[in-house]
Structure formats: structure tokens, C-alpha cells
Design a protein around this motif. Structure first.
Motif, PDB file in Angstrom:
ATOM      1  N   VAL A  21      83.643 -12.446  31.851  1.00 17.82           N
ATOM      2  CA  VAL A  21      83.024 -13.766  31.729  1.00 17.82           C
ATOM      3  C   VAL A  21      83.225 -14.566  33.013  1.00 17.82           C
ATOM      4  O   VAL A  21      84.310 -14.558  33.600  1.00 17.82           O
ATOM      5  CB  VAL A  21      83.634 -14.542  30.544  1.00 17.82           C
ATOM      6  N   GLY A  22      82.173 -15.271  33.418  1.00 12.57           N
ATOM      7  CA  GLY A  22      82.260 -16.186  34.553  1.00 12.57           C
ATOM      8  C   GLY A  22      81.192 -17.252  34.422  1.00 12.57           C
ATOM      9  O   GLY A  22      80.480 -17.308  33.427  1.00 12.57           O
ATOM     10  N   ILE A  23      81.086 -18.103  35.448  1.00 13.87           N
ATOM     11  CA  ILE A  23      80.019 -19.104  35.449  1.00 13.87           C
ATOM     12  C   ILE A  23      78.921 -18.648  36.403  1.00 13.87           C
ATOM     13  O   ILE A  23      79.170 -17.898  37.342  1.00 13.87           O
ATOM     14  CB  ILE A  23      80.526 -20.518  35.825  1.00 13.87           C
ATOM     15  N   THR A  24      77.725 -19.111  36.147  1.00 16.63           N
ATOM     16  CA  THR A  24      76.571 -18.674  36.935  1.00 16.63           C
ATOM     17  C   THR A  24      76.527 -19.371  38.293  1.00 16.63           C
ATOM     18  O   THR A  24      77.172 -20.401  38.513  1.00 16.63           O
ATOM     19  CB  THR A  24      75.255 -18.966  36.193  1.00 16.63           C
ATOM     20  N   VAL A  86      84.862 -18.591  43.431  1.00 15.25           N
ATOM     21  CA  VAL A  86      83.760 -18.959  42.551  1.00 15.25           C
ATOM     22  C   VAL A  86      82.596 -19.507  43.380  1.00 15.25           C
ATOM     23  O   VAL A  86      81.440 -19.268  43.061  1.00 15.25           O
ATOM     24  CB  VAL A  86      84.211 -19.981  41.485  1.00 15.25           C
ATOM     25  N   ASN A  87      82.896 -20.212  44.466  1.00 17.69           N
ATOM     26  CA  ASN A  87      81.836 -20.742  45.334  1.00 17.69           C
ATOM     27  C   ASN A  87      81.088 -19.622  46.048  1.00 17.69           C
ATOM     28  O   ASN A  87      79.871 -19.637  46.139  1.00 17.69           O
ATOM     29  CB  ASN A  87      82.419 -21.684  46.401  1.00 17.69           C
ATOM     30  N   GLU A  91      79.064 -14.834  40.518  1.00 18.24           N
ATOM     31  CA  GLU A  91      78.632 -13.852  39.518  1.00 18.24           C
ATOM     32  C   GLU A  91      79.177 -12.442  39.763  1.00 18.24           C
ATOM     33  O   GLU A  91      78.700 -11.477  39.163  1.00 18.24           O
ATOM     34  CB  GLU A  91      77.106 -13.858  39.420  1.00 18.24           C
ATOM     35  N   GLU A  92      80.190 -12.335  40.608  1.00 16.64           N
ATOM     36  CA  GLU A  92      80.855 -11.037  40.802  1.00 16.64           C
ATOM     37  C   GLU A  92      82.366 -11.248  40.919  1.00 16.64           C
ATOM     38  O   GLU A  92      83.054 -11.303  39.921  1.00 16.64           O
ATOM     39  CB  GLU A  92      80.299 -10.309  42.040  1.00 16.64           C
ATOM     40  N   ASP A  93      82.894 -11.411  42.148  1.00 17.66           N
ATOM     41  CA  ASP A  93      84.336 -11.526  42.371  1.00 17.66           C
ATOM     42  C   ASP A  93      84.926 -12.805  41.794  1.00 17.66           C
ATOM     43  O   ASP A  93      86.138 -12.898  41.596  1.00 17.66           O
ATOM     44  CB  ASP A  93      84.662 -11.456  43.863  1.00 17.66           C
ATOM     45  N   GLY A  94      84.092 -13.803  41.499  1.00 18.81           N
ATOM     46  CA  GLY A  94      84.570 -15.068  40.953  1.00 18.81           C
ATOM     47  C   GLY A  94      84.638 -15.100  39.438  1.00 18.81           C
ATOM     48  O   GLY A  94      84.646 -16.179  38.846  1.00 18.81           O
TER      49      GLY A  94
END
Length: 123
Positions: A21-24, A86-87, A91-94
């Protein structure tokens, strides 16, 4: 692996019974520069829609919700020392955390990438 999206701008990659799970990218862009991420504890159990993590930027703080029900089996410890991941790669490492799914049928209510792109375009 299948990728799904929520209307709260989380993404979820599902491989077997484990969901990452992450943010878009869209959410990250709206928040601006991420300066802090509060991750859930491993072993925490969430129901779909529960507050699972917090992300803070220079603009605002925002909750990250559990897109599906499950138990946290891993968190992205790299974010504690380097929330800017995240910046640069939301959508991958973050990614934020991994859940062991408890109800795979909950995935049916999520969007695929094309549907999410239409959703964002209409905002």
C-alpha cells in the motif's frame, strides 16, 4: 501482480495474499514535499477504511487509509529516515506498508488504473 486504486488516492499492489500500500503520484503532488511519515506497527490489524498511517508535508498532514482489511506484515522502514522517497517515487519505492489480506472480495470495490485516471481527470 494486480494494482488497484482507491478514491482516497491510495494504490495497492496485490500478489497472492500480500498487498503493498502507498499513496498515488496525484496525492503526493497535492500534498507537496513530504517531510514525515508515521507508519503502522507490524502486527497491527485494520479493517477496510481504517486510518493506517499519517503523511505530513510542508502544506498539510493527511491520513493514509487501509484500502482493504488485513494485518500489517511489513513497513517501509526507509521512509522513517527518508520520507522524501514518497516525493521521488510514490508508486514504487515510496510504499508505506504491506498487509496480509483477510477478505480478498474487498478488492472488487477498488478501481483499476484506467478507472482511477478517469476519476482524477474529473477532479
Amino acid at each position: 501482480m494486480s494494482r488497484y486504486f482507491t478514491d482516497e488516492h491510495e494504490w495497492i499492489d496485490v500478489e497472492g495474499e500480500i498487498a503493498t500500500v502507498g499513496i498515488t503520484d496525484y496525492a503526493q503532488g497535492q500534498l507537496g514535499d513530504i517531510v514525515f511519515v508515521e507508519l503502522p506497527a507490524e502486527g497491527a490489524v485494520f479493517e477496510k477504511g481504517d486510518d493506517a498511517a499519517v503523511v505530513e508535508s510542508v502544506k498539510a498532514a493527511s491520513d493514509v487509509y487501509a484500502p482493504i482489511s488485513g494485518e500489517v506484515v511489513e513497513v517501509n522502514g526507509d521512509l522513517e529516515g527518508e520520507p522524501a522517497l514518497v516525493n521521488s517515487d510514490a508508486e514504487e519505492d515510496g510504499w508505506f506498508f504491506k498487509l496480509r489480506l483477510t477478505d480478498a472480495s474487498e478488492l472488487e470495490g477498488l478501481m483499476n488504473e484506467a478507472a482511477y485516471n478517469r476519476f482524477v481527470a474529473a477532479l
